[in-house]
Design a protein around this motif. Structure first.
Motif, PDB file in Angstrom:
ATOM      1  N   LEU A   1     -10.366 -42.763  -8.480  1.00 38.15           N
ATOM      2  CA  LEU A   1      -9.732 -41.515  -8.923  1.00 38.15           C
ATOM      3  C   LEU A   1      -9.780 -41.422 -10.440  1.00 38.15           C
ATOM      4  CD1 LEU A   1      -6.484 -41.441  -6.732  1.00 38.15           C
ATOM      5  CD2 LEU A   1      -8.667 -40.352  -6.264  1.00 38.15           C
TER       6      LEU A   1
ATOM      7  N   PRO B   1      -7.738 -39.003 -12.964  1.00 38.00           N
ATOM      8  CA  PRO B   1      -6.798 -37.892 -13.156  1.00 38.00           C
ATOM      9  C   PRO B   1      -6.842 -37.327 -14.578  1.00 38.00           C
ATOM     10  CG  PRO B   1      -5.639 -39.998 -13.199  1.00 38.00           C
ATOM     11  CD  PRO B   1      -7.098 -40.310 -13.064  1.00 38.00           C
TER      12      PRO B   1
ATOM     13  N   VAL C   1      -1.734 -34.475 -14.632  1.00 42.34           N
ATOM     14  CA  VAL C   1      -1.473 -35.247 -13.413  1.00 42.34           C
ATOM     15  C   VAL C   1      -0.739 -36.547 -13.782  1.00 42.34           C
ATOM     16  CG1 VAL C   1      -2.557 -36.539 -11.515  1.00 42.34           C
ATOM     17  CG2 VAL C   1      -3.334 -34.226 -12.051  1.00 42.34           C
TER      18      VAL C   1
ATOM     19  N   LEU D   1       1.462 -41.876  -8.618  1.00 42.95           N
ATOM     20  CA  LEU D   1       0.502 -42.870  -9.100  1.00 42.95           C
ATOM     21  C   LEU D   1       1.081 -44.288  -9.066  1.00 42.95           C
ATOM     22  CD1 LEU D   1      -0.952 -40.844 -12.111  1.00 42.95           C
ATOM     23  CD2 LEU D   1      -2.089 -41.289  -9.953  1.00 42.95           C
TER      24      LEU D   1
ATOM     25  N   ILE E   1      -9.115 -35.524 -10.344  1.00 38.69           N
ATOM     26  CA  ILE E   1      -7.851 -34.948  -9.861  1.00 38.69           C
ATOM     27  C   ILE E   1      -7.244 -34.094 -10.979  1.00 38.69           C
ATOM     28  CG2 ILE E   1      -5.535 -35.452  -8.925  1.00 38.69           C
ATOM     29  CD1 ILE E   1      -7.702 -36.410  -7.037  1.00 38.69           C
ATOM     30  N   THR E   2      -7.102 -32.799 -10.727  1.00 37.99           N
ATOM     31  CA  THR E   2      -6.524 -31.885 -11.724  1.00 37.99           C
ATOM     32  C   THR E   2      -5.747 -30.776 -11.032  1.00 37.99           C
ATOM     33  OG1 THR E   2      -6.995 -30.371 -13.551  1.00 37.99           O
ATOM     34  CG2 THR E   2      -8.695 -30.525 -11.843  1.00 37.99           C
TER      35      THR E   2
ATOM     36  N   CYS F   1      -3.867 -32.544  -7.073  1.00 34.01           N
ATOM     37  CA  CYS F   1      -3.144 -33.757  -6.661  1.00 34.01           C
ATOM     38  C   CYS F   1      -2.565 -33.573  -5.254  1.00 34.01           C
ATOM     39  CB  CYS F   1      -2.021 -34.035  -7.666  1.00 34.01           C
ATOM     40  SG  CYS F   1      -1.313 -35.663  -7.466  1.00 34.01           S
TER      41      CYS F   1
END
Length: 958
Positions: free
Chosen positions: A66, A68, A72, A80, A174-175, A194
Motif C-alpha cells: 500500500l 497512502p 490518509v 493503519l 490509497i487516496t 481508504c
C-alpha cells in the motif's frame, strides 16, 4: 547528481542577495522490497515482505503493497495502526507534510516504521533520481506534492515488474482525494479510497469500525434540521481577534453541567479573563480543551453560573425541544453581582481532540449500527459511532476518536479505535485512568534502552574525574517501606572544630542520562514517575530507577552531594556542592529510623548520625515556621493488599513520624541552597519552582467556616495564616485544627516550574522562601535532572550545552513538566478512588463518623477520617419527595426540615458502593445521624441489598 536552484532575495538593509539551494539526487536508494534483485545491496535493507498474503482483498486479489497519501496518514492513522495492515510504503513527501501538520500523528508513524512486525518502509522519493519532481510554473506546492506521490507510485509498479513472475507485486495507491484518484487511474496506477480498500478486506470486517468518517454531509442525521450556527473561517476569526470583536481562549466544559462551560481568555485584560457560556447553541460544538474564538454578548444577556447539576442522559439525538426546556432551568433569578461576562463560540481555532475512553450506549433500535458512546470524562459530549460489534462491546471499556461535528447533529461523529477490556477489571480500569490522564506508560523502546549502561556495571577511573570519594562517611537512607527507587541519603558527623557537617546525597542520574539522546528525550516527555496504588510508571528504565541510580545500602553509587558546615544551632556557616561516590551503610524505613532514635540501647554511628540530623531538623523547622511557612494537611490513605488477589483488604490513613519531618527538612534545605547557587550562576536560565500566593477570594470558604466555630483566620500574609491556624484550637474538638488545615490546603494555588529569565516573581508562598527548586528526586522528576546539569556546570563538574541556556526551550520544557505533574496527581487520585471502590465492594456497607467539609444547596460534603475518604451526602433524590432545604451562603449552613448543618459538624454516615451506573461506579453516602425523619437511614447494614447493582450488571452482560 546535484540539482541547484538560484534565486535573489532582498535583505533588510535594502540590498540584494543571491541564494543557491542544492538538492542531491541518488541512484542507490532501494525500494525496500524483499527479493528485489535490482535493489540488492542498496544502503537500506529490505523491509517489505516478499509475499504479503495476510490481506485478502476482493478488489486486488494479487499480493500488493500500500502507498497512502498525506490525508490518509493524517486521518486514518487508527486503521493503519491495526495489526492487519502491514507492508506500507511511506513516501518522504508524505512524511514531511504530516510532520508539518500534526506532531502526534508523525510520532505514531515513526513508531510504526520502527516496529519490524509492521513492515512499514520509508522511501526517500525526494532524493531518488527517478522519482524527484520539480515544481512547475503556476503549480502550487499541494499539486506538486500530489504529482510527486503519483510519480513514485508509478515508478514502484514499473520497478517491481523486474521481480520473478511468482513474486510479482503491485503497489496500490490509497487516496481520499477524488481528483488525485482520477489522475492516478488515468496514469495506470491502481488507486482506491481508504474506505473502498478497507471494505474489500473480507477477512477483517472489524477494520471498517476504525474508519474515520470524514465527509460531514454523508454523516448528518436524517432530520437535516440545522441546530448550530456555522463556524467562521480562520481568516475572519483572526481579523476579529485582532480588532477585538472576538476573544481567543481555551474552552473548559463543566463536569457538573453539560450545558455550561467557561472560556479562559488568552489576554492581559483582567476583567474578561473568564467568559461563561450557557446553552447548547452558545457552546456551538466546542469540545473541552479546544482553542476557540468567542463573541461577548451584550450586558443585558449576561447570566450567572448555574448551581444545577445536569448530566446528559438523552438517547434521542434530535430531541432539541427537550434541550431548550432544560436550558430554561439554568436561568434562575439571581442578584446582579453574580452575573458573569457571557459569550458564545463563533469558531474553532484549534481542535485539541484526543482518543477518549468510555462505554457504548447501545441503541434501542434492533440491528442498528449507529450507537452513542459515553466518555468516562463527563466534560466530553457523547459521540456517535457506527459499529457492527455492539453486542461484543457492551459492558466493556473502549476507545473512540472524534472525526467531526456536523451543524445538524446533536453529537459529534467518531469511530471505534480499541477494545480495552471488561468494565471493573483492575487491569482495564488502570489502563483507562492512565490513558485519560495522558500518562505515557508504554514499555521503553529499544532506541531508549540502547543508551543504558552495559551490565555488569562498575565505577571506572573516568567516572571518578571531578568526583569526591565519600565512601568513608556514615551515610544512610530513610524511605517509606518497599521503596526501591531511593533518590536521597543523609549523613551528619561532628568536625574537629566542634561544628557539624551535614550532607544530603542525591542519586547522580544525569551521569547516566546525557542531553539529547533517546533516553533523555523519553524522560523529558514523561516528566515524572507516576505512583498508583499498586503500580509505578517509571520515568526512567528500571535498570536506573531501581538499581544503578538507587542509593541502596552496601553498594558503591554515584551521587551529587550538598554539604553544609553548621553550628549545633543549625546556623549554616559554609555550603558546598560536589559530585561524589558514596556507599550507604543502611536503607531504613521511617519506622526503623524512628526506633533507632528513640532506643536508649542503640548508640552506633548510624543512630548517632540520625539523632544529630533529627535535632537539627527540629531547629530548621522551627525557623521556617517563624518565617511564615505553612503546615497544611491532606487526608492520605494507604491500602493493605491481599498477597494473592492484590485486592485492597484494609485501608488506613498514613501515619507521619518525626523521621518523615527530618528527611523533609533537609530536602527543603538542599533545594533552597541549590536554587540560590544555580540562579547566581545562571540568572536567566535557572529552572526554579514557585508557589503563587492565593487571591483573597480563595480564602472565603476557610474564613467563613472558622467564623462559624467562633475562630478568626487571618489571611493577609502566609505568616498571618500560619499563626492563626496554630491558634485555632478547641480543647473539646481536637480534630478541628486538622480540618482547618485540610480546608486551607484547598485554598492554595498550584506550585509550578518556571525559567528564571521569563518571570520576576520567584516566591514560594507555602514554604515562605524567596527562591526554591527541585534537586532531590532526579530518579522520578525530570526537572531535577535539568537542575543537576545546571549545578554541575556551575561547579565545573560538567560542560554546558546549547539547550541548557535557551530560555525559550526551558520555558516550553517547564510547560510540559507542569502538565505532567498535574496529570500524575490526578491519576494518583483516580487510582485511590478506584481502589477505595474495590475495598467497599468487598467490605459491604459500613457506618462511620464523618465531619462536614462543605455545605452545598442540596448536599453536604463530608470527610471520614478513618478512611481519609471524602464523599457527598445528597438530600434530593429522584422519585422521592424533596425535603425543605434552606441554604445560607454567608454562615455557611444548610437547614433541612428543622436540623441545621454547619461546616465541621460531626455526623454519622452509611457508606456503600453504588454500581447501578457501570460507567461511573461511585461510593454512595447516606445520613445516619442526626436523625431526620424521611432523610436519615438506619445504622443497620443488613436491610440494604448491595447486590442489586451487581445483578443488573450480570444481566446487562448476558
Amino acid at each position: 547528481m546535484l540539482k541547484s536552484k538560484t534565486f535573489l532575495k532582498k535583505t533588510r538593509a535594502g540590498g540584494v542577495m543571491k541564494i543557491v539551494r542544492e538538492h542531491y539526487l541518488r541512484d542507490d536508494i532501494g525500494c525496500g522490497a524483499s527479493g528485489c534483485a535490482a535493489c540488492d545491496g542498496a544502503h537500506e535493507g529490505p523491509v517489505l515482505e516478499l509475499q504479503p498474503l495476510d490481506r485478502a482483498s476482493s478488489l486486488c486479489p494479487q499480493p500488493h503493497y500500500l502507498l497512502p497519501d498525506t490525508n490518509v496518514l493524517l486521518h486514518q492513522i487508527d486503521v493503519l495502526e491495526d495489526p492487519a495492515i502491514r507492508n506500507v510504503i511511506v513516501l518522504q513527501t508524505v512524511l514531511q507534510e504530516v510532520r508539518n501538520r500534526s506532531a502526534p500523528v508523525y510520532k505514531r508513524i515513526r513508531d510504526m516504521t520502527n516496529n519490524q512486525e509492521k513492515h512499514f518502509y520509508t522511501f526517500t522519493n525526494e532524493h531518488h533520481r527517478e522519482t524527484y519532481v520539480e515544481q512547475l510554473q503556476g503549480e502550487n506546492s499541494n499539486d506538486r506534492n500530489d504529482r510527486a506521490i503519483r510519480v513514485a507510485a508509478k515508478w514502484y509498479n514499473e520497478h517491481l515488474k523486474n521481480m520473478s513472475a511468482e513474486n510479482r507485486l503491485q503497489v496500490i495507491f490509497i487516496t481520499n482525494d477524488r481528483k488525485n484518484k482520477e489522475k492516478a487511474i488515468e496514469e495506470g496506477i491502481p488507486a482506491f479510497t481508504c474506505e473502498e480498500y478497507i471494505k474489500s478486506l473480507t477477512a477483517n470486517p472489524e477494520l471498517i469500525d476504525r474508519l474515520a468518517c470524514l465527509s460531514e454531509e454523508g454523516n448528518e442525521i436524517e432530520s437535516g434540521k440545522t441546530i448550530f450556527s456555522e463556524h467562521l473561517p480562520l481568516s475572519k476569526l483572526q481579523q476579529g481577534i485582532k480588532s477585538g470583536t472576538y476573544l481567543q481562549g481555551t474552552f473548559r466544559a463543566s463536569r457538573e453541567n453539560y450545558l455550561e462551560a467557561t472560556v479562559w481568555v488568552h489576554s492581559d485584560d483582567e476583567d474578561n479573563k473568564e467568559i461563561l457560556l450557557q446553552g447548547l447553541k452558545n457552546l456551538n460544538r466546542a469540545i473541552h480543551e479546544d482553542i476557540v474564538a468567542v463573541e461577548l454578548l451584550p450586558k443585558h444577556q449576561w447570566v450567572a453560573p448555574s448551581s444545577v447539576v445536569l448530566q446528559d442522559e438523552g438517547q434521542n439525538e434530535d430531541d432539541i425541544e427537550k434541550e431548550e426546556e432544560r436550558e430554561r432551568i439554568l436561568k434562575t433569578a439571581v442578584n446582579e453581582k453574580m452575573l458573569k461576562p457571557t459569550g458564545r463560540v463563533v469558531g474553532i481555532i484549534k481542535r485539541n481532540w484526543r482518543p477518549y475512553c468510555g462505554m457504548l450506549s447501545k441503541s434501542d433500535i434492533k440491528e442498528s449500527r449507529r450507537h452513542l458512546f459515553t466518555p468516562a470524562d463527563k466534560r466530553i459530549p457523547r459521540i456517535r459511532i457506527e459499529t457492527r460489534q455492539a453486542s461484543t462491546l457492551e459492558g466493556r471499556r473502549i476507545i473512540v476518536a472524534v472525526d467531526g461535528w456536523p451543524r445538524n447533529s446533536r453529537y459529534p461523529n467518531g469511530h471505534f479505535v480499541k477494545n480495552l477490556g471488561e468494565v471493573g477489571d483492575k487491569e482495564t480500569e488502570t489502563e483507562v485512568l492512565l490513558l485519560e490522564h495522558d500518562v505515557p506508560h508504554q514499555a521503553f523502546s529499544q532506541a531508549v534502552l540502547s543508551f543504558l549502561p552495559k551490565m555488569p556495571w562498575s565505577i571506572t577511573e573516568k567516572d571518578m574525574k571531578n568526583r569526591e570519594d565519600l565512601r568513608h562517611l556514615c551515610v544512610c537512607s530513610v524511605d517509606p517501606p518497599g521503596c526501591t527507587d531511593i533518590d536521597d541519603a543523609l549523613h551528619c558527623r561532628e568536625l574537629e572544630n566542634g561544628n557539624l557537617e551535614v550532607g544530603v546525597h542525591i542519586a547522580d542520574v544525569s551521569h547516566f542520562i546525557r542531553p539529547g539522546n533517546a533516553l533523555d528525550q523519553e524522560s523529558a516527555r514523561r516528566g515524572t514517575t507516576v505512583y498508583l496504588c499498586e503500580k509505578r510508571i517509571d520515568m526512567v528504565p528500571e535498570l536506573l530507577s531501581s538499581n544503578l541510580c538507587s542509593l541502596r545500602s552496601n553498594v558503591d553509587r554515584l551521587a551529587f552531594s550538598c554539604i553544609w558546615e553548621m553550628t549545633h544551632n543549625a546556623e549554616i556557616l559554609k555550603t558546598r556542592f560536589t559530585k561524589s561516590v558514596i556507599n550507604s551503610k543502611a536503607s531504613l524505613t521511617y519506622a526503623e529510623a524512628q526506633m533507632r532514635i528513640d532506643s536508649a540501647a542503640m548508640n552506633d554511628n548510624i543512630t548517632t548520625s540520625l539523632r544529630g540530623l533529627n535535632k537539627l531538623a527540629k531547629i530548621l523547622k522551627k525557623g521556617r515556621i517563624e518565617k511564615g511557612a505553612l503546615t497544611l494537611s491532606s487526608p492520605e490513605v494507604r491500602f493493605h493488599m491481599d498477597s494473592e488477589t492484590h485486592d485492597p483488604i484494609d485501608l488506613q490513613t498514613k501515619e507521619l513520624r518525626e523521621t518523615n519531618s527530618m528527611v523533609e527538612e533537609f530536602m527543603l534545605l538542599a533545594n533552597i541552597s541549590v536554587a540560590k547557587k544555580i540562579h547566581e550562576e545562571f540568572s536567566e536560565h535557572a529552572l526554579l519552582r514557585k508557589h503563587p500566593a492565593p487571591p483573597p477570594s480563595n480564602y472565603e470558604i476557610l474564613v467563613k467556616a472558622a467564623k462559624s466555630k467562633n475562630l478568626e483566620i487571618k489571611t493577609d500574609t502566609a505568616k498571618a495564616l500560619a499563626d492563626s491556624l496554630d491558634r485555632a484550637d478547641s480543647p473539646i474538638f481536637p480534630y478541628l485544627n486538622t480540618l482547618l488545615r485540610i480546608l486551607a490546603t484547598r485554598c492554595m494555588m498550584q506550585a509550578v516550574y518556571f525559567c528564571s529569565g521569563m518571570d520576576n516573581d520567584f516566591h514560594h508562598y507555602g514554604l515562605a522562601s524567596p527562591i526554591y527548586t527541585h534537586f532531590t528526586s532526579p530518579i522520578r522528576r525530570y526537572a531535577d535532572i535539568i537542575v543537576h546539569r545546571l549545578l554541575a556546570v556551575a561547579i565545573g563538574a560538567d560542560c554546558t550545552y546549547p539547550e541548557l541556556t535557551d530560555k525559550h526551550k526551558l520555558a516550553d520544557l517547564c510547560k510540559n513538566l507542569n502538565f505532567r505533574h498535574k496529570m500524575a496527581q490526578y491519576a494518583q487520585r483516580a487510582s485511590v478512588a478506584f481502589h477505595t471502590q474495590l475495598f467497599f465492594k468487598s467490605k459491604g456497607i459500613v457506618s462511620e463518623e464523618a465531619y462536614i467539609l462543605f455545605v452545598r444547596k442540596n448536599a453536604i460534603v463530608v470527610l471520614i477520617p478513618k478512611y481519609g475518604l471524602e464523599g457527598t451526602v445528597f438530600f434530593e433524590e429522584k422519585d422521592k419527595p424533596n425535603p425543605r432545604l434552606i441554604y445560607d451562603d454567608e454562615i455557611p449552613s444548610l437547614k433541612i426540615e428543622d436540623t441545621v448543618f454547619h461546616v465541621f459538624d460531626k455526623v454519622k454516615v452509611k457508606i456503600m458502593l453504588d454500581s447501578s451506573n457501570l460507567q461511573h461506579q461511585k461510593i454512595r453516602m447516606s445520613l445516619v445521624e442526626p436523625q431526620i425523619p424521611g432523610i436519615s437511614v438506619s445504622a443497620d447494614t443488613s436491610n440494604m441489598d448491595i447486590n442489586e447493582p451487581e445483578r443488573k450488571k450480570k444481566k446487562l452482560q448476558k
